[in-house]
Scaffold this motif. Structure first.
Motif, mmCIF file in Angstrom:
data_model
loop_
_atom_site.group_PDB
_atom_site.id
_atom_site.type_symbol
_atom_site.label_atom_id
_atom_site.label_comp_id
_atom_site.label_asym_id
_atom_site.label_seq_id
_atom_site.Cartn_x
_atom_site.Cartn_y
_atom_site.Cartn_z
ATOM 1 N N ILE A 270 -7.937 6.502 26.739
ATOM 2 C CA ILE A 270 -6.974 6.027 25.751
ATOM 3 C C ILE A 270 -7.350 4.611 25.329
ATOM 4 C CG2 ILE A 270 -4.540 5.414 25.410
ATOM 5 C CD1 ILE A 270 -3.815 7.695 27.286
ATOM 6 N N PHE A 271 -7.864 3.850 26.308
ATOM 7 C CA PHE A 271 -8.373 2.507 26.035
ATOM 8 C C PHE A 271 -9.848 2.444 26.402
ATOM 9 C CE2 PHE A 271 -3.871 1.346 27.372
ATOM 10 C CZ PHE A 271 -3.403 1.252 26.067
ATOM 11 N N THR A 272 -10.594 1.651 25.669
ATOM 12 C CA THR A 272 -11.967 1.354 26.081
ATOM 13 C C THR A 272 -11.910 0.349 27.220
ATOM 14 O OG1 THR A 272 -12.195 -0.523 24.571
ATOM 15 C CG2 THR A 272 -12.749 1.682 23.703
ATOM 16 N N LYS A 273 -13.037 0.154 27.888
ATOM 17 C CA LYS A 273 -13.064 -0.809 28.990
ATOM 18 C C LYS A 273 -12.722 -2.205 28.491
ATOM 19 C CE LYS A 273 -15.731 -2.361 32.976
ATOM 20 N NZ LYS A 273 -15.200 -3.736 32.859
ATOM 21 N N LEU B 84 -6.108 -6.161 28.040
ATOM 22 C CA LEU B 84 -4.708 -5.923 28.388
ATOM 23 C C LEU B 84 -4.383 -6.507 29.758
ATOM 24 C CD1 LEU B 84 -2.016 -4.608 27.666
ATOM 25 C CD2 LEU B 84 -2.889 -2.450 28.596
ATOM 26 N N GLN B 85 -5.304 -6.349 30.728
ATOM 27 C CA GLN B 85 -5.051 -6.895 32.070
ATOM 28 C C GLN B 85 -4.977 -8.415 32.042
ATOM 29 O OE1 GLN B 85 -4.208 -4.348 34.143
ATOM 30 N NE2 GLN B 85 -4.780 -3.268 32.263
ATOM 31 N N LEU C 277 0.426 0.501 32.626
ATOM 32 C CA LEU C 277 -0.621 -0.220 31.894
ATOM 33 C C LEU C 277 -1.720 -0.773 32.792
ATOM 34 C CD1 LEU C 277 1.594 -2.150 29.324
ATOM 35 C CD2 LEU C 277 0.257 -0.063 28.943
ATOM 36 N N ILE C 278 -1.457 -0.973 34.081
ATOM 37 C CA ILE C 278 -2.488 -1.520 34.968
ATOM 38 C C ILE C 278 -3.304 -0.421 35.636
ATOM 39 C CG2 ILE C 278 -1.134 -3.606 35.429
ATOM 40 C CD1 ILE C 278 -0.431 -2.438 38.169
ATOM 41 N N ASN C 279 -3.021 0.848 35.299
ATOM 42 C CA ASN C 279 -3.723 1.969 35.930
ATOM 43 C C ASN C 279 -5.047 2.232 35.206
ATOM 44 O OD1 ASN C 279 -4.527 4.401 37.091
ATOM 45 N ND2 ASN C 279 -2.422 5.161 37.248
ATOM 46 N N PRO C 280 -6.193 2.084 35.892
ATOM 47 C CA PRO C 280 -7.491 2.336 35.241
ATOM 48 C C PRO C 280 -7.685 3.783 34.804
ATOM 49 C CG PRO C 280 -7.768 1.998 37.600
ATOM 50 C CD PRO C 280 -6.351 1.640 37.285
ATOM 51 N N ALA C 281 -6.757 4.686 35.194
ATOM 52 C CA ALA C 281 -6.834 6.066 34.714
ATOM 53 C C ALA C 281 -6.702 6.126 33.197
ATOM 54 C CB ALA C 281 -5.753 6.915 35.377
ATOM 55 N N LEU C 282 -6.147 5.073 32.580
ATOM 56 C CA LEU C 282 -6.004 5.054 31.125
ATOM 57 C C LEU C 282 -7.355 4.956 30.425
ATOM 58 C CD1 LEU C 282 -2.884 2.727 30.713
ATOM 59 C CD2 LEU C 282 -2.977 5.227 30.730
ATOM 60 N N LEU D 61 1.191 4.374 23.932
ATOM 61 C CA LEU D 61 0.463 3.354 24.681
ATOM 62 C C LEU D 61 -0.393 2.481 23.760
ATOM 63 C CD1 LEU D 61 -0.615 5.428 27.823
ATOM 64 C CD2 LEU D 61 1.224 3.739 27.654
ATOM 65 N N ARG D 62 -0.976 3.074 22.732
ATOM 66 C CA ARG D 62 -1.754 2.293 21.773
ATOM 67 C C ARG D 62 -0.843 1.300 21.035
ATOM 68 N NH1 ARG D 62 -6.934 1.762 22.266
ATOM 69 N NH2 ARG D 62 -6.762 0.855 20.188
ATOM 70 N N TRP D 63 0.384 1.739 20.744
ATOM 71 C CA TRP D 63 1.339 0.842 20.077
ATOM 72 C C TRP D 63 1.730 -0.307 21.004
ATOM 73 C CZ3 TRP D 63 6.415 -0.295 21.415
ATOM 74 C CH2 TRP D 63 7.133 -1.034 20.469
ATOM 75 N N VAL D 64 1.977 0.018 22.283
ATOM 76 C CA VAL D 64 2.325 -1.032 23.251
ATOM 77 C C VAL D 64 1.183 -2.047 23.356
ATOM 78 C CG1 VAL D 64 2.781 -1.497 25.695
ATOM 79 C CG2 VAL D 64 3.898 0.434 24.576
ATOM 80 N N TYR D 65 -0.044 -1.538 23.349
ATOM 81 C CA TYR D 65 -1.207 -2.432 23.413
ATOM 82 C C TYR D 65 -1.230 -3.375 22.203
ATOM 83 C CZ TYR D 65 -6.091 -3.924 23.116
ATOM 84 O OH TYR D 65 -7.232 -4.667 23.007
ATOM 85 N N SER D 66 -0.969 -2.844 21.014
ATOM 86 C CA SER D 66 -0.977 -3.679 19.812
ATOM 87 C C SER D 66 0.118 -4.734 19.875
ATOM 88 C CB SER D 66 -0.800 -2.806 18.562
ATOM 89 O OG SER D 66 0.494 -2.229 18.519
ATOM 90 N N MET D 67 1.278 -4.367 20.454
ATOM 91 C CA MET D 67 2.364 -5.343 20.620
ATOM 92 C C MET D 67 1.964 -6.435 21.598
ATOM 93 S SD MET D 67 4.990 -4.356 18.732
ATOM 94 C CE MET D 67 6.537 -4.861 19.462
#
Length: 538
Positions: free
Chosen positions: A305-308, A314-315, A266-271, A224-230
């Protein structure tokens, strides 16, 4: 064809289910009693159902043996057994169950009654029970239970069935309330994982005291961190899915990586490590909501996994991309499920899109792509830029192959009252034939023998006049005098798709050609069968 003991109870099945020697002996004895019954005996199908296979009080063997006893006591003959184990009566009505559904929808002429152990083993929804009662009335069938007072031949019996089903419905509703209360508790429980499946990137672990905690799954979090960087570099989710597939990284739920499923994650705030929930009415594609404690603070279960700030960024990226790509309204792939890829076997999809560039220019693209390609894979076949050519080729090929077939409808036809007459004639004919044999009482070479032969001839003519198909209920197949070419010209593309799907015809597409695969029994598959239950409203 009449079912044999081995057809209904194969030795390997009895071994697998765990029938004891004593139970097998009783089963064989009951079957022997049924073999002595007259041909006019009622034919029954046994319905065996369990939601959970470990329910000892209503085990499959107990249900089945009790119902065979019941059939023997009613002087009925067992012609079939529908064993639907692990099937919920609340979620799956009788006509949709794997085995009972086949008897109800396609084999109705072969039986007269359905026997079941208890009403809640058969149905739990009042609406389902009402539909089954209506079906029984139309098809002249009966329902009966071993442990409930059910008799559909009387109005009072039908009323009692409705009352009992209402109680079963209340029980099922109470189960739903208990589960809902558990979810409500889970939304407020601090630092504990109570129920449900964690979002991709997390896993639940035992804490040693009988409770579970939520922790980050390092490997999935790295994905998921890699997807975020992409994403922040401007790389599309579609491209990210292709790279994940090529890298051999397993997708969630053992499915395939796709931009749609990845976006749902990716849109789930559970991350961010929060506890989330989905209230009723929340549409698919909308993010879950964050749970709060009694002080109004978000409940955090694990490290994020992600900060706020990263999650918000991302959103914003995902929303901006969604605004740029505006799909055409009513964009639907014709012949979906019929068109298959010749290399990977997946469906083909129409990927019509309208893009608005930064300059304001609107660009429209239309492609027919293999599902493997759409989901990030690469089966080797390039997209077709003119889908309509493929659709026209499919239609022309189908019309050439089966367009002149007649549209045939299946109709349920009730037998008449000639069965009793047929049996009576068989008995009389057998009597006269035996007595006209040498040594018989009618074999005197005189007046008695002559009259006996005349009577036998008369009985034979009466017997020959009886139509064998009119004796019992059966399906009749009637042509409407219309070809499928004419049928589709009148009713349009949707009807053609529906008929091709029912027939099992597929159009297998390769890069330079396409093959139409037509099952050998396509005419049988094309027969239009009335769906009693889809036409009824309760």
């Amino acid at each position: 064809m009449t079912a044999t003991f081995e057809d209904l109870w194969p030795a390997d099945l009895l071994d697998e289910m765990g029938w004891s020697p004593a139970e097998r002996r009783e089963l064989a004895d009951l079957w022997g009693r049924m073999g002595a019954l007259p041909l006019t005996a009622s034919r029954v199908v046994l319905s065996i159902r369990l939601s959970v296979l470990t329910e000892e009080t209503t085990s499959p063997i107990r249900q089945e043996l009790d119902l065979v006893r019941m059939a023997a006591e009613r002087e009925s003959r067992v012609v079939g057994i529908a064993r639907d184990l692990g099937v919920s009566a609340t979620k799956v009505p009788p006509w949709k169950r794997p085995q009972l559904g086949e008897w109800v929808t396609n084999r109705a002429p072969e039986f007269d009654e359905i026997l079941f152990w208890k009403l809640d083993r058969f149905v739990r929804r009042i609406s389902d029970l009402h539909l089954m009662i209506e079906w029984c009335k139309e098809y002249s069938k009966t329902l009966a239970a071993k442990n409930d007072p059910i008799d559909l031949s009387t109005e009072f019996g039908q009323f009692m069935v409705t009352i009992i089903a209402g109680m079963a419905r209340i029980e099922a509703a109470n189960t739903g309330v208990r589960i809902e209360n558990l979810w409500a508790f889970a939304r407020t429980a601090e630092k504990r994982w109570v129920i449900g499946k964690p979002v991709y990137g997390y896993k639940s672990v035992d804490q040693g005291d009988g409770t579970k905690a939520l922790v980050v799954d390092p490997e999935k979090a790295r994905v998921l961190r890699w997807v975020y960087s992409m994403a922040v570099r401007g790389i599309s989710l579609y491209r990210a899915c292709r790279l994940l597939t090529r890298a051999g990284i397993l997708p969630p739920n053992k499915g395939k990586w796709s931009s749609g499923n990845l976006k749902v994650i990716l849109i789930n705030p559970a991350l961010m490590g929060y506890r989330v929930y989905r209230p009723k009415g929340l549409r698919q594609g909308q993010p879950s909501l964050i749970s709060h404690n009694t002080d109004g603070e978000p409940i955090r279960l694990a490290e994020g996994i992600f900060t706020k700030e990263e999650f918000d960024t991302l959103q914003e990226i995902l929303v901006a991309r969604a605004n740029k790509e505006v799909r055409q309204q009513n964009n639907r792939t014709p012949f979906l499920g019929i068109m298959k890829c010749g290399i990977c076997g997946n469906n083909w999809y129409d990927t019509q899109k309208t893009w608005e560039r930064a300059s304001g220019e609107v660009v429209k693209t239309t492609r027919l792509r293999c599902a493997s390609f759409v989901g990030g894979g690469a089966c080797g076949i390039k997209a077709f830029s003119n889908p309509q050519e493929i659709y026209d080729l499919l239609k022309d090929t189908v019309l050439e192959e089966i367009g002149n077939y007649q549209v045939v409808h299946r109709k349920y036809t009730h037998g008449d009252d000639s069965l009793a007459q047929k049996l009576r004639l068989e008995e009389q004919i057998s009597h006269y034939m035996a007595e006209l044999e040498p040594g018989g009482s009618y074999r005197d070479g005189g007046f008695i023998e002559t009259k006996a032969k005349e009577t036998l001839s008369s009985l034979g003519r009466q017997f020959a006049a009886i139509d064998p198909e009119s004796v019992e209920d059966h399906w009749t197949y009637e042509s409407q005098g219309v070809t499928y070419r004419e049928h589709w010209e009148k009713h349009g593309l949707r009807k053609m798709e529906e008929d091709l799907t029912r027939s099992g015809i597929t159009f297998v597409i390769f890069e330079d050609h396409a093959d139409l695969n037509v099952p050998e029994d396509v005419q049988r598959r094309l027969v239009v069968r009335k769906d009693f239950f889809s036409q009824k409203k309760v």
